[in-house]
Enzyme design. Structure first.
Site, PDB file in Angstrom:
ATOM      1  N   ASN A  64      94.809  62.757-115.863  1.00  0.00           N
ATOM      2  CA  ASN A  64      94.559  62.252-114.685  1.00  0.00           C
ATOM      3  C   ASN A  64      94.281  60.684-114.877  1.00  0.00           C
ATOM      4  O   ASN A  64      94.638  59.546-114.215  1.00  0.00           O
ATOM      5  CB  ASN A  64      93.531  62.815-113.725  1.00  0.00           C
ATOM      6  CG  ASN A  64      93.891  63.839-113.280  1.00  0.00           C
ATOM      7  OD1 ASN A  64      94.306  63.774-112.060  1.00  0.00           O
ATOM      8  ND2 ASN A  64      93.561  64.973-113.529  1.00  0.00           N
ATOM      9  N   LEU A  93      76.130  65.231-112.755  1.00  0.00           N
ATOM     10  CA  LEU A  93      75.460  63.929-112.385  1.00  0.00           C
ATOM     11  C   LEU A  93      74.305  64.298-111.660  1.00  0.00           C
ATOM     12  O   LEU A  93      74.444  65.198-110.848  1.00  0.00           O
ATOM     13  CB  LEU A  93      76.418  63.087-111.739  1.00  0.00           C
ATOM     14  CG  LEU A  93      77.742  62.810-112.496  1.00  0.00           C
ATOM     15  CD1 LEU A  93      78.595  61.769-111.690  1.00  0.00           C
ATOM     16  CD2 LEU A  93      77.211  61.777-113.974  1.00  0.00           C
ATOM     17  N   HIS A 149      89.568  67.763-108.178  1.00  0.00           N
ATOM     18  CA  HIS A 149      89.031  69.341-108.671  1.00  0.00           C
ATOM     19  C   HIS A 149      90.298  70.228-108.327  1.00  0.00           C
ATOM     20  O   HIS A 149      91.163  69.956-107.067  1.00  0.00           O
ATOM     21  CB  HIS A 149      87.966  69.741-107.683  1.00  0.00           C
ATOM     22  CG  HIS A 149      87.635  71.173-107.898  1.00  0.00           C
ATOM     23  ND1 HIS A 149      86.884  71.511-108.876  1.00  0.00           N
ATOM     24  CD2 HIS A 149      87.650  72.538-107.259  1.00  0.00           C
ATOM     25  CE1 HIS A 149      86.519  73.005-108.775  1.00  0.00           C
ATOM     26  NE2 HIS A 149      87.150  73.467-108.006  1.00  0.00           N
ATOM     27  N   GLU A 199      97.937  66.584-108.823  1.00  0.00           N
ATOM     28  CA  GLU A 199      96.600  65.737-109.128  1.00  0.00           C
ATOM     29  C   GLU A 199      97.026  64.332-109.483  1.00  0.00           C
ATOM     30  O   GLU A 199      96.476  63.285-109.025  1.00  0.00           O
ATOM     31  CB  GLU A 199      95.701  66.273-110.375  1.00  0.00           C
ATOM     32  CG  GLU A 199      95.161  67.551-109.852  1.00  0.00           C
ATOM     33  CD  GLU A 199      94.257  68.168-110.953  1.00  0.00           C
ATOM     34  OE1 GLU A 199      93.809  67.451-111.750  1.00  0.00           O
ATOM     35  OE2 GLU A 199      94.490  69.286-111.062  1.00  0.00           O
TER      36      GLU A 199
HETATM   37  C1  GRF Z   1      91.855  68.534-114.052  1.00  0.00           C
HETATM   38  O1  GRF Z   1      92.338  69.593-113.759  1.00  0.00           O
HETATM   39  C2  GRF Z   1      90.816  68.159-112.774  1.00  0.00           C
HETATM   40  O2  GRF Z   1      91.146  68.547-111.539  1.00  0.00           O
HETATM   41  C3  GRF Z   1      89.576  68.939-113.415  1.00  0.00           C
HETATM   42  O3  GRF Z   1      89.796  68.629-114.755  1.00  0.00           O
HETATM   43  C4  GRF Z   1      90.993  68.682-115.174  1.00  0.00           C
HETATM   44  C5  GRF Z   1      91.109  67.245-115.975  1.00  0.00           C
HETATM   45  O4  GRF Z   1      92.251  66.988-116.632  1.00  0.00           O
HETATM   46  N1  GRF Z   1      88.527  68.225-112.815  1.00  0.00           N
HETATM   47  P1  GRF Z   1      92.677  65.798-117.292  1.00  0.00           P
HETATM   48  O5  GRF Z   1      91.785  65.767-118.428  1.00  0.00           O
HETATM   49  O6  GRF Z   1      92.920  64.714-116.447  1.00  0.00           O
HETATM   50  O7  GRF Z   1      94.217  66.106-118.073  1.00  0.00           O
END
Ligand code: GRF
Length: 209
Positions: free
Chosen positions: A14, A94, A110, A175
């Site tokens: 992400n 946190l 999420h 995402e």
């Molecule tokens: C993602 O699925 C996000 O929704 C969750 O943790 C994962 C992180 O993936 N909170 P990345 O490290 O961004 O590949």
């Protein structure tokens, strides 16, 4: 420049999606800090390759309380004076103190359609519950985990032969589109928080990607 502090614990896909989007759209956004609780997080290594400022704040539950850990996070983060703290797979809790210090400035993504399936193992739980749809949610962070005001969501179907991995991969694609767009919206003042809701400029389409 609008300054981001990105917190991550793992592969950082992400985070990379945000970096790519910001650079492609030439947005006035700066990655001021990439912070991890894991010194070997792949996302942290990628951040170093990009040349971003990085920081490691390890969590040692035997020697350190959650409050002490959060105080260290706060100190590291405050040094860069970020406009937004972006949690991108940051696997630590946190505290209220940290969150109130960056009031309305901490967001998370999420992999479920909150308020359904907060917590862990959510893709497997969605399949086991017989859901037909899942997705991802970007929300403001409050003390209660995965419970803050929702900013945006994207949904995907759950197919009959899905397992948690195939579903997780389908959600992750969304995402990577939704999270950068939300960051853009906040940075450009199109998305703004108020106490229990979010105001989004009607001309700014969150799923316009
Ligand atoms: C993602 O699925 C996000 O929704 C969750 O943790 C994962 C992180 O993936 N909170 P990345 O490290 O961004 O590949």
């Amino acid at each position: 420049m609008f300054k981001l502090a990105v917190f991550l614990s793992g592969r950082g896909s992400n985070f990379e999606a945000i970096v790519d989007y910001v650079s492609k759209k030439k947005l006035p956004i700066e990655i001021a800090l990439v912070l991890s609780d894991k010194e070997d997080a792949i996302g942290l290594l990628k951040a170093r390759e990009y040349g971003f400022l990085t920081s490691v704040v390890k969590r040692n539950p035997k020697k350190q309380s959650l409050e002490e850990f959060n105080t260290k996070l706060k100190i590291e983060c405050e040094k860069q004076n970020p406009d937004l703290v972006v949690l991108a797979g940051f696997m630590r809790v946190l505290t209220k103190e940290f969150i109130s210090n960056f009031k309305n400035k901490v967001i998370n993504i999420h992999p479920s359609l909150l308020p359904a399936f907060p917590g862990l193992d959510v893709q497997r739980r969605a399949i086991e519950a017989g859901e037909k749809f899942s997705g991802c949610t970007v929300h403001y962070v409050v003390e209660e985990v995965d419970a803050g005001t929702i900013i945006g969501q994207a949904s995907v179907p759950i197919l009959p032969d899905d397992d948690e991995h195939t579903l997780a991969a389908r959600i992750l694609k969304e995402e990577h589109k939704l999270y950068p767009r939300v960051v853009e919206g906040i940075a450009c003042g199109k998305i703004s928080p108020s106490d229990k809701c979010v105001s989004i400029d009607p001309m700014f389409k969150l799923n316009d990607y």
